[in-house]
Design a protein around this motif. Structure first.
Motif, short mmCIF file in Angstrom:
data_model
loop_
_atom_site.label_atom_id
_atom_site.label_comp_id
_atom_site.label_asym_id
_atom_site.label_seq_id
_atom_site.Cartn_x
_atom_site.Cartn_y
_atom_site.Cartn_z
N GLU A 184 1.22 -17.00 -31.27
CA GLU A 184 -0.01 -16.47 -31.84
C GLU A 184 -1.04 -17.58 -31.93
OE1 GLU A 184 -1.31 -13.64 -35.62
OE2 GLU A 184 0.38 -15.02 -35.83
N LEU A 185 -2.30 -17.27 -31.61
CA LEU A 185 -3.34 -18.29 -31.62
C LEU A 185 -3.69 -18.73 -33.04
CD1 LEU A 185 -5.41 -20.00 -30.07
CD2 LEU A 185 -6.99 -18.05 -30.18
N CYS A 186 -4.08 -17.80 -33.89
CA CYS A 186 -4.52 -18.09 -35.26
C CYS A 186 -5.72 -19.05 -35.27
CB CYS A 186 -3.38 -18.62 -36.11
SG CYS A 186 -2.07 -17.41 -36.35
N VAL A 187 -6.07 -19.54 -36.44
CA VAL A 187 -7.28 -20.35 -36.56
C VAL A 187 -7.02 -21.85 -36.46
CG1 VAL A 187 -7.29 -20.60 -39.07
CG2 VAL A 187 -9.47 -20.48 -37.84
N GLU A 188 -5.77 -22.28 -36.74
CA GLU A 188 -5.50 -23.72 -36.80
C GLU A 188 -5.78 -24.47 -35.50
OE1 GLU A 188 -3.40 -21.80 -40.15
OE2 GLU A 188 -3.45 -21.43 -37.98
N PRO A 189 -5.34 -23.97 -34.34
CA PRO A 189 -5.66 -24.69 -33.10
C PRO A 189 -7.17 -24.82 -32.87
CG PRO A 189 -3.94 -23.07 -32.71
CD PRO A 189 -4.48 -22.81 -34.08
N LEU A 190 -7.91 -23.81 -33.28
CA LEU A 190 -9.37 -23.86 -33.13
C LEU A 190 -9.98 -24.92 -34.05
CD1 LEU A 190 -11.95 -22.66 -31.91
CD2 LEU A 190 -11.91 -20.94 -33.72
N LEU A 191 -9.50 -24.97 -35.28
CA LEU A 191 -9.99 -25.98 -36.23
C LEU A 191 -9.69 -27.39 -35.71
CD1 LEU A 191 -8.87 -24.31 -39.60
CD2 LEU A 191 -11.22 -24.55 -38.76
N LYS A 192 -8.52 -27.57 -35.11
CA LYS A 192 -8.17 -28.88 -34.56
C LYS A 192 -9.07 -29.21 -33.36
CE LYS A 192 -4.26 -31.61 -32.87
NZ LYS A 192 -4.85 -32.04 -31.60
N LEU A 193 -9.32 -28.23 -32.52
CA LEU A 193 -10.16 -28.43 -31.34
C LEU A 193 -11.56 -28.89 -31.72
CD1 LEU A 193 -10.55 -28.17 -28.26
CD2 LEU A 193 -11.09 -25.76 -28.62
N GLY A 241 -12.26 -30.52 -34.49
CA GLY A 241 -12.19 -31.68 -35.36
C GLY A 241 -12.22 -31.37 -36.85
N LYS A 242 -11.95 -30.13 -37.22
CA LYS A 242 -11.95 -29.75 -38.64
C LYS A 242 -10.67 -30.20 -39.34
CE LYS A 242 -15.85 -27.38 -38.44
NZ LYS A 242 -17.04 -27.69 -39.26
N ILE A 243 -9.59 -30.25 -38.58
CA ILE A 243 -8.32 -30.77 -39.10
C ILE A 243 -7.74 -31.69 -38.04
CG2 ILE A 243 -7.81 -28.81 -40.61
CD1 ILE A 243 -6.00 -27.68 -38.44
N LYS A 244 -6.94 -32.67 -38.48
CA LYS A 244 -6.36 -33.63 -37.55
C LYS A 244 -5.13 -33.08 -36.84
CE LYS A 244 -8.05 -37.83 -39.82
NZ LYS A 244 -7.65 -39.11 -40.45
N SER A 245 -4.36 -32.29 -37.56
CA SER A 245 -3.15 -31.73 -36.97
C SER A 245 -2.75 -30.49 -37.76
CB SER A 245 -2.00 -32.76 -36.99
OG SER A 245 -1.68 -33.10 -38.32
N TYR A 246 -1.80 -29.76 -37.21
CA TYR A 246 -1.28 -28.59 -37.90
C TYR A 246 0.15 -28.37 -37.43
CZ TYR A 246 -1.97 -26.04 -33.50
OH TYR A 246 -1.91 -25.64 -32.20
N THR A 247 0.90 -27.62 -38.23
CA THR A 247 2.26 -27.30 -37.85
C THR A 247 2.37 -25.80 -37.64
OG1 THR A 247 4.58 -27.33 -38.55
CG2 THR A 247 2.94 -27.16 -40.29
N LYS A 248 3.11 -25.41 -36.62
CA LYS A 248 3.25 -23.98 -36.33
C LYS A 248 4.13 -23.28 -37.35
CE LYS A 248 2.60 -24.22 -31.32
NZ LYS A 248 3.19 -23.92 -29.99
N ASN A 249 4.98 -24.05 -38.00
CA ASN A 249 5.90 -23.46 -38.97
C ASN A 249 5.59 -23.96 -40.37
OD1 ASN A 249 7.50 -22.18 -36.89
ND2 ASN A 249 8.30 -24.22 -36.43
N PHE A 250 5.75 -23.08 -41.35
CA PHE A 250 5.57 -23.48 -42.73
C PHE A 250 6.66 -24.47 -43.11
CE2 PHE A 250 3.52 -19.29 -42.65
CZ PHE A 250 2.26 -19.66 -43.12
#
Length: 516
Positions: A308-317, A319-328
Motif C-alpha cells: 500500500e502506498l499511504c502517505v509516508e513514502p510521499l512525505l519522505k519524497l 523531505g517532510k520525514i527522514k525515514s519511515y517503517t512499513k510496520n508498526f
C-alpha cells in the motif's frame, strides 16, 4: 438531507440505493463484502449472495436486460472469476444502469495478490470511476448509473481497502424510484455469436470518444493551480495524501478513466517535475512519461512498486520525514484459527495421517498453514485445491489431499471435483463445512439454506452433491471426534479413486446463532 459518518463500503451501497437499483448481487470478499450487507440490511432492495462472482455478474446482467438498475460488487480477484461475462457484456451493452464495484487490496491485507482493476476497465473499454473519500464514493456510484445508461455500457467503480474500510462524513439524499420493467428481444445486439461480434466490437470502439467527452462533462478529472515547478498527479484516495503534504503545489486530481491525454499535456507543460501518486500499479505514470521527461513515481523507484502506498513514502519524497517503517514497532501477531475452531482439530487428524502433499484453498482453513499445524503445502486461488491435487496425483504421487471449505467448494470446487473423477484421479478431497463464509464475516451459504436477506430457502446437500459428481466414497465426520476423523482421512488417502471426507461442525462463532 442528513449527514452521517459512513464506511466507504456503506457509502457506495447507499449511492446505489439512492440511484433506484432493483437488485444487488455479490460474493463475499474483503474489502468489498459490506457493500451487499448494507443493501440487504438497510433497504428493501432485493439482494443475493451468489455462489461465485461469475454468477453474480451474470445475474446482474440479466437484471439490467429488464431495464432496471443493478449493482454487482466483488473484490479485485473476484473479477478474474467474472471476467468472461464482464468482457463480453461491454460488446453487447446494457439496458438498465449496471455498476460494477471492485474492492482492490493494495498491501494484500486479505488477498492473494495486489492486482489493479483499472487495467480490467481499460481492457474492456468501459469507464472507471475512482473516488477519494466516502462522499465521493456515494456520489460517483449514484452518478455512475446515469453514465451507464447514457453510454449503454457497464461502469466500474474502483476503490481500495483503506477507503472502503474507513469512516468519513456522507450526506444522504432521497431515494429514486425503481425503473419500469422493459424487457425486449434484440438478438442482433444480445447474441455474442461470430456474425455479431466484430460489428459489436466496432460499435464499442466508436463509443470511446463519447466516454471521454462524458467524463469531461462531469469534470471528474480536475487541475488545481498552485505554486512552483513541481506538480502532483493524484489518483483516487492519493489526492488526500497529496493534500496532507501541506504544500501549495499544482495538483491534477484523477477520478475517472480513460483520462483525456490533453489534460495531462496541459498540466505538465510548464512543470519541471511531476510526481505521480496511485494505489496499485503505475497505470497513469506510464501514460505521463509520454509527455514529461522528469516523472517521479513507482517506475522511477521513488515510490514503492508493491504494498500500500499511504502517505509516508510521499512525505519522505518531499523531505517532510527522514525515514519511515512499513510496520508498526509492535511484536507481530500472525492471524490464527479462533479458540475452539473445528478446523484445528481436523488438521491435527490430517497431520497424524501423514499425507505426502496437501493442497489448500482460500478461507479460514488456510490458517492451517501456520505453525504449529503447518498442515497445508500450497494455496493458489479460490477452488484450486482439487485441481492442483489432481495434477500432482497424475504424476504418480500417492496420498495427496485437497482441503477446501464448504463455500469455496460451491464457489468453484464442484467442476474440479467432476474433473478429478472424470480423469481418474487418486486423491482425498476434504471439505471443511463450518456452515458459513467465516473468513469474510459469517455470510450464509447455500448449504445452510438462508439468503442474504435472512430468508429461509432450500439447502444444498453436500453429500448428495459429491455423490452426483461421481466421488467413489463420501464420508461425513465431526472434527471434534478425532478418532473417527483420523480413520476417515487415513482410509481416503489409502484407497484408490476420488474420496471425499466432509468435516462438518459449525464455526464456533456462529454455532449458537444457527441453533436458535
Amino acid at each position: 438531507m442528513e449527514k452521517i459518518l459512513m464506511l466507504g463500503c456503506d457509502a457506495i451501497a447507499r449511492g446505489a440505493v439512492e440511484a433506484g437499483i432493483s437488485y444487488a448481487s455479490s460474493y463475499p470478499g474483503t474489502p468489498a463484502t459490506q457493500i451487499l450487507e448494507y443493501i440487504a440490511k438497510n433497504s428493501s432492495v432485493k439482494a443475493e449472495w451468489s455462489v461465485n462472482e461469475k454468477v453474480a455478474y451474470e445475474v446482474a446482467y440479466g437484471v439490467s436486460l429488464t431495464g432496471r438498475r443493478v449493482l454487482c460488487s466483488m473484490k479485485h480477484v473476484g473479477l478474474n472469476v467474472a471476467s468472461d461475462p464482464f468482457m463480453t457484456s461491454a460488446y453487447l451493452g446494457i439496458k438498465g444502469g449496471f455498476v460494477l464495484v471492485l474492492g482492490d487490496d493494495p498491501g494484500a491485507y486479505s488477498s492473494q495478490n495486489e492486482q489493479d482493476s483499472r487495467f480490467y476497465a481499460s481492457f474492456a473499454k468501459i469507464p472507471c470511476l475512482e473516488p477519494s473519500d466516502a462522499q465521493e464514493a456515494k456520489d460517483m456510484t449514484k452518478l455512475a448509473f446515469d453514465i451507464s445508461e447514457e453510454l449503454g455500457l457497464p461502469v466500474m467503480i474502483r476503490s481500495i481497502t483503506r477507503l472502503l474500510h474507513c469512516i468519513s462524513p456522507v450526506t444522504l439524499e432521497n431515494i429514486k424510484p425503481e425503473k419500469e420493467i422493459k424487457l425486449e428481444k434484440n438478438p442482433e445486439y444480445l447474441l455474442a455469436i461470430p456474425k455479431n461480434v466484430v460489428r459489436l466490437h466496432s460499435e464499442l470502439n466508436k463509443k470511446q470518444e463519447k466516454i471521454k467527452k462524458l467524463l469531461e462533462k462531469y469534470e471528474f478529472n480536475k487541475i488545481f493551480s498552485g505554486k512552483g515547478k513541481t506538480g502532483i498527479i493524484a489518483c483516487g484516495i492519493t489526492y488526500l495524501y497529496a493534500k496532507e503534504l501541506g504544500e501549495d503545489l499544482p495538483i491534477f486530481k484523477i477520478s475517472a478513466y480513460p483520462v483525456d491525454e490533453d489534460l495531462i499535456k496541459n498540466f505538465v507543460k510548464n512543470l519541471d517535475e511531476v510526481v505521480v501518486l496511485e494505489e496499485g500499479y503505475p497505470f497513469i505514470e506510464s501514460l505521463v512519461k509520454k509527455y514529461c521527461p522528469n516523472v517521479k513515481g513507482k517506475l522511477s523507484g521513488d515510490l514503492p512498486l508493491e504494498g500500500e502506498l499511504c502517505v509516508e513514502p510521499l512525505l519522505k519524497l518531499f523531505g517532510k520525514i527522514k525515514s519511515y517503517t512499513k510496520n508498526f514497532p509492535l511484536i507481530p501477531r500472525p492471524p490464527v484459527l479462533c479458540p475452539g475452531c473445528p478446523h484445528r482439530e481436523f488438521y491435527k487428524a490430517l497431520n497424524e495421517a501423514h499425507p505426502n502433499f496437501v493442497t489448500g484453498d482460500i478461507g479460514c482453513y488456510t490458517l492451517g498453514a501456520n505453525p504449529p499445524l503447518k498442515a497445508i503445502d500450497t494455496c493458489l486461488c479460490m477452488g484450486a485445491s482439487i485441481g492442483k491435487a489432481s495434477g500432482i496425483s497424475s504424476q504418480g504421487i500417492k496420498r495427496v489431499a485437497a482441503v477446501i471449505g464448504d463455500s469455496t467448494f460451491i464457489h468453484s470446487g464442484i467442476p474440479a471435483l467432476i474433473n478429478a473423477v472424470y480423469n481418474k484421479s487418486d486423491i482425498l478431497v476434504c471439505i471443511l463445512d463450518n456452515s458459513s463464509v467465516a473468513m469474510t464475516g459469517h455470510q450464509p451459504t447455500p448449504a445452510i439454506g438462508i439468503t442474504a436477506k435472512g430468508e429461509e430457502t432450500k439447502k444444498i446437500d453436500l453429500v448428495e452433491l459429491c455423490k452426483a459428481c461421481g466421488a467413489d466414497s463420501v464420508e461425513v465426520v465431526d472434527p471434534y471426534d478425532k478418532k473417527s476423523t483420523f480413520e476417515a482421512i487415513k482410509k481416503g488417502l489409502n484407497e484408490p479413486g476420488v474420496n471425499v471426507v466432509i468435516a462438518r461442525r459449525a464455526c464456533i462463532l456462529v454455532a449458537k446463532k444457527l441453533k436458535s
